[in-house]
Design a protein around this motif. Structure first.
Motif, PDB file in Angstrom:
ATOM      1  N   LEU A   1       0.764  -0.970   0.222  1.00  0.00           N
ATOM      2  CA  LEU A   1       0.039   0.163   0.018  1.00  0.00           C
ATOM      3  C   LEU A   1       0.830   1.257   0.134  1.00  0.00           C
ATOM      4  CD1 LEU A   1      -2.853  -0.818   2.288  1.00  0.00           C
ATOM      5  CD2 LEU A   1      -2.903  -0.507   0.002  1.00  0.00           C
ATOM      6  N   ARG A   2       2.043   1.256   0.693  1.00  0.00           N
ATOM      7  CA  ARG A   2       2.800   2.233   0.905  1.00  0.00           C
ATOM      8  C   ARG A   2       3.504   2.634  -0.557  1.00  0.00           C
ATOM      9  NH1 ARG A   2       4.155   4.279   5.984  1.00  0.00           N
ATOM     10  NH2 ARG A   2       3.473   3.114   7.673  1.00  0.00           N
ATOM     11  N   GLU A   3       3.901   1.552  -1.201  1.00  0.00           N
ATOM     12  CA  GLU A   3       4.353   1.420  -2.659  1.00  0.00           C
ATOM     13  C   GLU A   3       3.367   2.239  -3.313  1.00  0.00           C
ATOM     14  OE1 GLU A   3       6.954  -0.804  -5.898  1.00  0.00           O
ATOM     15  OE2 GLU A   3       5.900  -1.990  -4.050  1.00  0.00           O
ATOM     16  N   GLN A   4       2.071   1.770  -3.532  1.00  0.00           N
ATOM     17  CA  GLN A   4       1.142   2.103  -4.227  1.00  0.00           C
ATOM     18  C   GLN A   4       0.894   3.798  -4.290  1.00  0.00           C
ATOM     19  OE1 GLN A   4      -1.915  -0.389  -4.086  1.00  0.00           O
ATOM     20  NE2 GLN A   4      -1.201  -1.921  -4.965  1.00  0.00           N
ATOM     21  N   GLU A   5       0.759   4.109  -2.849  1.00  0.00           N
ATOM     22  CA  GLU A   5       0.660   5.321  -2.292  1.00  0.00           C
ATOM     23  C   GLU A   5       1.514   6.533  -2.908  1.00  0.00           C
ATOM     24  OE1 GLU A   5       0.105   6.081   1.717  1.00  0.00           O
ATOM     25  OE2 GLU A   5      -0.392   8.101   1.579  1.00  0.00           O
ATOM     26  N   ALA A   6       2.947   5.910  -2.511  1.00  0.00           N
ATOM     27  CA  ALA A   6       4.161   6.679  -2.956  1.00  0.00           C
ATOM     28  C   ALA A   6       3.744   7.002  -4.568  1.00  0.00           C
ATOM     29  CB  ALA A   6       5.400   5.936  -2.620  1.00  0.00           C
ATOM     30  N   LYS A   7       3.666   5.969  -5.287  1.00  0.00           N
ATOM     31  CA  LYS A   7       3.560   6.145  -6.704  1.00  0.00           C
ATOM     32  C   LYS A   7       2.407   6.909  -7.080  1.00  0.00           C
ATOM     33  CE  LYS A   7       5.229   1.297  -8.171  1.00  0.00           C
ATOM     34  NZ  LYS A   7       4.812  -0.024  -8.627  1.00  0.00           N
TER      35      LYS A   7
ATOM     36  N   SER B   1      -5.487  26.461 -12.069  1.00  0.00           N
ATOM     37  CA  SER B   1      -4.190  26.951 -11.638  1.00  0.00           C
ATOM     38  C   SER B   1      -3.953  26.544  -9.969  1.00  0.00           C
ATOM     39  CB  SER B   1      -3.682  28.345 -12.038  1.00  0.00           C
ATOM     40  OG  SER B   1      -3.744  28.538 -13.573  1.00  0.00           O
ATOM     41  N   ARG B   2      -5.052  27.078  -9.404  1.00  0.00           N
ATOM     42  CA  ARG B   2      -5.195  27.134  -8.042  1.00  0.00           C
ATOM     43  C   ARG B   2      -4.745  25.836  -7.380  1.00  0.00           C
ATOM     44  NH1 ARG B   2      -8.655  31.470  -8.394  1.00  0.00           N
ATOM     45  NH2 ARG B   2     -10.509  30.098  -8.232  1.00  0.00           N
ATOM     46  N   LEU B   3      -5.778  24.651  -8.305  1.00  0.00           N
ATOM     47  CA  LEU B   3      -5.928  23.273  -7.936  1.00  0.00           C
ATOM     48  C   LEU B   3      -4.369  22.687  -8.130  1.00  0.00           C
ATOM     49  CD1 LEU B   3      -7.127  20.687  -7.108  1.00  0.00           C
ATOM     50  CD2 LEU B   3      -7.940  20.356  -9.533  1.00  0.00           C
ATOM     51  N   VAL B   4      -3.655  23.268  -9.212  1.00  0.00           N
ATOM     52  CA  VAL B   4      -2.437  22.356  -9.358  1.00  0.00           C
ATOM     53  C   VAL B   4      -1.652  23.016  -8.307  1.00  0.00           C
ATOM     54  CG1 VAL B   4      -0.633  22.753 -10.994  1.00  0.00           C
ATOM     55  CG2 VAL B   4      -2.768  22.249 -11.944  1.00  0.00           C
ATOM     56  N   GLU B   5      -1.578  24.243  -8.099  1.00  0.00           N
ATOM     57  CA  GLU B   5      -0.690  24.909  -7.058  1.00  0.00           C
ATOM     58  C   GLU B   5      -0.872  23.901  -5.702  1.00  0.00           C
ATOM     59  OE1 GLU B   5       1.624  26.754  -7.226  1.00  0.00           O
ATOM     60  OE2 GLU B   5       1.517  27.018  -9.442  1.00  0.00           O
ATOM     61  N   ASP B   6      -2.200  23.726  -5.437  1.00  0.00           N
ATOM     62  CA  ASP B   6      -2.615  22.963  -4.056  1.00  0.00           C
ATOM     63  C   ASP B   6      -2.104  21.692  -4.182  1.00  0.00           C
ATOM     64  OD1 ASP B   6      -3.968  25.210  -2.920  1.00  0.00           O
ATOM     65  OD2 ASP B   6      -5.959  24.603  -3.636  1.00  0.00           O
ATOM     66  N   LEU B   7      -1.971  21.159  -5.232  1.00  0.00           N
ATOM     67  CA  LEU B   7      -1.416  19.468  -5.210  1.00  0.00           C
ATOM     68  C   LEU B   7       0.079  19.741  -5.021  1.00  0.00           C
ATOM     69  CD1 LEU B   7      -3.592  18.207  -8.499  1.00  0.00           C
ATOM     70  CD2 LEU B   7      -3.799  17.451  -6.078  1.00  0.00           C
ATOM     71  N   MET B   8       0.688  20.805  -5.812  1.00  0.00           N
ATOM     72  CA  MET B   8       2.145  20.606  -5.430  1.00  0.00           C
ATOM     73  C   MET B   8       2.445  20.962  -4.275  1.00  0.00           C
ATOM     74  SD  MET B   8       3.572  22.554  -9.195  1.00  0.00           S
ATOM     75  CE  MET B   8       5.008  21.922  -8.896  1.00  0.00           C
ATOM     76  N   GLU B   9       1.667  21.782  -3.503  1.00  0.00           N
ATOM     77  CA  GLU B   9       1.921  22.338  -2.025  1.00  0.00           C
ATOM     78  C   GLU B   9       1.717  20.781  -1.213  1.00  0.00           C
ATOM     79  OE1 GLU B   9       3.072  24.665  -1.191  1.00  0.00           O
ATOM     80  OE2 GLU B   9       2.760  24.709   1.091  1.00  0.00           O
ATOM     81  N   ILE B  10       0.556  19.967  -1.536  1.00  0.00           N
ATOM     82  CA  ILE B  10       0.302  18.792  -0.854  1.00  0.00           C
ATOM     83  C   ILE B  10       1.513  17.757  -1.183  1.00  0.00           C
ATOM     84  CG2 ILE B  10      -0.971  16.723  -0.818  1.00  0.00           C
ATOM     85  CD1 ILE B  10      -2.276  18.819   1.001  1.00  0.00           C
ATOM     86  N   SER B  11       1.888  17.746  -2.458  1.00  0.00           N
ATOM     87  CA  SER B  11       3.353  16.774  -2.676  1.00  0.00           C
ATOM     88  C   SER B  11       4.289  17.176  -2.067  1.00  0.00           C
ATOM     89  CB  SER B  11       3.401  17.026  -4.236  1.00  0.00           C
ATOM     90  OG  SER B  11       2.087  16.425  -5.225  1.00  0.00           O
ATOM     91  N   ARG B  12       4.625  18.361  -1.668  1.00  0.00           N
ATOM     92  CA  ARG B  12       5.774  18.737  -1.093  1.00  0.00           C
ATOM     93  C   ARG B  12       5.777  18.497   0.535  1.00  0.00           C
ATOM     94  NH1 ARG B  12       5.955  23.345  -4.738  1.00  0.00           N
ATOM     95  NH2 ARG B  12       4.413  24.396  -3.493  1.00  0.00           N
ATOM     96  N   PHE B  13       4.441  18.499   1.093  1.00  0.00           N
ATOM     97  CA  PHE B  13       4.143  18.043   2.405  1.00  0.00           C
ATOM     98  C   PHE B  13       4.679  16.480   2.397  1.00  0.00           C
ATOM     99  CE2 PHE B  13       1.779  21.835   2.919  1.00  0.00           C
ATOM    100  CZ  PHE B  13       2.520  22.324   4.199  1.00  0.00           C
ATOM    101  N   ASP B  14       3.999  15.655   1.499  1.00  0.00           N
ATOM    102  CA  ASP B  14       4.207  14.336   1.418  1.00  0.00           C
ATOM    103  C   ASP B  14       5.511  14.019   1.357  1.00  0.00           C
ATOM    104  OD1 ASP B  14       1.227  14.093   1.749  1.00  0.00           O
ATOM    105  OD2 ASP B  14       1.121  13.725  -0.399  1.00  0.00           O
ATOM    106  N   ALA B  15       6.525  14.714   0.595  1.00  0.00           N
ATOM    107  CA  ALA B  15       7.578  14.272   0.193  1.00  0.00           C
ATOM    108  C   ALA B  15       8.713  14.826   1.398  1.00  0.00           C
ATOM    109  CB  ALA B  15       7.972  14.738  -1.124  1.00  0.00           C
ATOM    110  N   LYS B  16       8.274  15.469   2.344  1.00  0.00           N
ATOM    111  CA  LYS B  16       8.872  16.040   3.565  1.00  0.00           C
ATOM    112  C   LYS B  16       9.769  17.207   3.014  1.00  0.00           C
ATOM    113  CE  LYS B  16       7.239  12.713   6.159  1.00  0.00           C
ATOM    114  NZ  LYS B  16       5.852  12.976   6.872  1.00  0.00           N
TER     115      LYS B  16
END
Length: 502
Positions: free
Chosen positions: A264-270, A322-337
């Motif tokens: 599951l972690r691998e799938q989530e990371a992908k 554009s805002r959705l893309v920015e939010d997704l990139m922000e969430i991705s930065r949190f997930d990636a620490k």
């Protein structure tokens, strides 16, 4: 009673119940009860057999002694006797059987070897009737004045012919107090041995319980570790009994759970990498689209009505995308620490006012922002939090929307609080637990209009706000307002730089 006291009482009550109804206690009690029942049963059987053996031996001895002595003495005894000869007969028989009390009866004559002895209650009516009408030796155990006695009776028969009864009856009374005392002493000895047996059983039970419960405790500890997230927790399998099977099953379950978690972690990371890559790839074309849409919106007044409406719609949707893309990139930065805190000592009230002014909300929001509240925070991330919480209140709540800044002191230090409250319908049931979930949107009834320029509408606003709060070491809580509506409270540690005041 506060929550800590309640937890301590619950823990104490659980430990007390475990002590009383625990497996160790039940094993010890079972061992002791079984040992006690065994000891009591063995004591009862031993007492019964010993008492029977003693009485049987005494009874046989008394019968044989009387029979032999009467046969020997009666050979020289003349019938019918007178009182004197009958008394001498009784005394002679008594001398030969150990000075027991002997009673001789012949019709109405009765003679006793001990003239002072009271024999009336020690020779029962049934025994006398059996001896009088029969030819065999009879005996009977009786209690006289609280003491046990054995009475043996026999008729004297003629030695020749058909062994007719002569009418002479002889009774011997044997005192059984010595036998009673012997059996009582035996019973006391067995009773005295019961306590050590029970104590030994309890000790053996404790040792056995420890042996049996040791693998159970290991399994319980491993289960708790597994429940807290340590999926590598395992127990050593020893032996081939049921507990070993249980430990083996636990290890197999933990292996399957760990493998499933890893998958599951691998799938989530992908999935997160995919979202981050897609968002990143969309930035460039979206920037071009935004630029074109902005130009079209600026010239919309010069276009035909239908074309102008289409241009404005394209501009609004491009901005939303554009805002959705920015939010997704922000969430991705949190997930990636990868999110970093650029903190500096900041006037928090000024930061909140600037955030509201930047979005044109100053006249739509009531503020209580005391001066001089300073803390070490990331100004940009505080702006994001304020934008998301206030924008959410304006979008889903009802006026007046209030923003209140304050500080509180707790056992773990001083905290900065920023409360955003609205007077709308509040959160629907079950939404409070999920309001910070990604892409979660509450009941459409709370939505008052289309997405505004707060960046809301993607379903990621509250999640991003919470991640920013956690990055500061704080949190965001949500509750119902006292007069209705929802209240979001940001709590951040009120850290200051060296030499700062506040």
């Amino acid at each position: 009673m506060n929550r800590a006291e309640g937890s301590e009482r619950t823990t104490a009550k659980w430990r007390s119940r475990r002590l009383i109804g625990g497996l160790r206690t039940r094993l010890v009690v079972t061992f002791v009860v079984v040992a006690l029942i065994s000891a009591v049963t063995a004591t009862a059987l031993a007492y019964r057999d010993a008492r029977t053996a003693v009485l049987q031996r005494t009874q046989n001895t008394a019968v044989n002694d009387l029979r032999k002595r009467v046969t020997a003495v009666a050979a020289d005894f003349d019938l019918p006797p007178d009182q004197h000869s009958l008394s001498r007969f009784a005394a002679t028989v008594s001398d030969g059987i150990g000075a027991r009390i002997v009673v001789a009866r012949y019709q109405d004559l009765v003679a006793t070897s001990d003239s002072l002895a009271d024999t009336q209650g020690r020779i029962g009516t049934e025994l006398r009737a059996a001896v009088h009408t029969g030819k065999a030796t009879r005996f009977q155990r009786v209690m006289w004045r609280g003491e046990p006695y054995l009475t043996v009776g026999m008729p004297v028969t003629y030695a020749d012919g058909d062994h007719r009864t002569s009418g002479l009856e002889v009774y011997a009374i044997t005192d059984l107090r010595a036998e009673r005392d012997d059996t009582a002493a035996l019973l006391d000895s067995v009773r005295a041995g019961t306590a050590p047996v029970v104590l030994l059983a309890a000790v053996l039970a404790l040792l056995a319980a420890g042996t049996v419960l040791r693998p159970v405790r290991k399994l319980s500890r491993a289960t708790r570790e597994l429940a807290t997230g340590d999926l590598g927790s395992r127990v050593a399998v020893t032996g081939h009994d049921e507990l070993a099977d249980l430990a083996r099953t636990f290890n197999d379950t933990a292996d399957a759970l760990q493998a499933s978690d890893a998958e599951l972690r691998e799938q989530e990371a992908k999935a997160r990498r995919f979202v981050a890559d897609v968002s990143h790839e969309l930035r460039t074309p979206l920037a071009a689209m935004t630029m074109v849409a902005t130009v079209l919106e600026e010239d919309a007044d010069q276009l035909p009505p239908d074309a102008a409406r289409a241009a404005r719609t394209v501009g609004a949707e491009t901005a939303r995308l554009s805002r959705l893309v920015e939010d997704l990139m922000e969430i991705s930065r949190f997930d990636a620490k990868a999110a970093r805190l650029n903190a500096a000592e900041t006037d928090v009230a000024e930061t909140v006012r600037a955030s509201l002014a930047l979005r044109g909300w100053t006249h739509r929001v009531h503020t209580h922002l005391p001066e001089g509240v300073r803390a070490v925070v990331d100004r940009r991330r505080i702006d994001v939090i304020v934008a998301n919480l206030v924008g959410n209140a304006l979008r889903h709540g009802a006026p007046p929307v209030t923003v209140t800044l304050g500080t509180v002191s707790a056992a773990d230090g001083k905290w900065l609080t920023l409360e955003v409250a609205d007077h709308g319908p509040g959160l629907p049931p079950g939404a409070r637990e999920r309001v910070f979930d990604r892409f979660y949107k509450a009941d459409a009834a709370r939505t008052r209009g289309p997405a505004d320029d707060s960046g809301q509408g993607s379903g990621l606003g509250t999640a991003i706000a919470l991640e920013n709060a956690r990055l500061h070491g704080g949190t965001i809580e949500v509750a119902d307002g006292p007069g209705g509506g929802a209240v979001f409270t940001l709590r951040l540690p009120a850290r200051r730089t060296e030499g700062g005041t506040g």
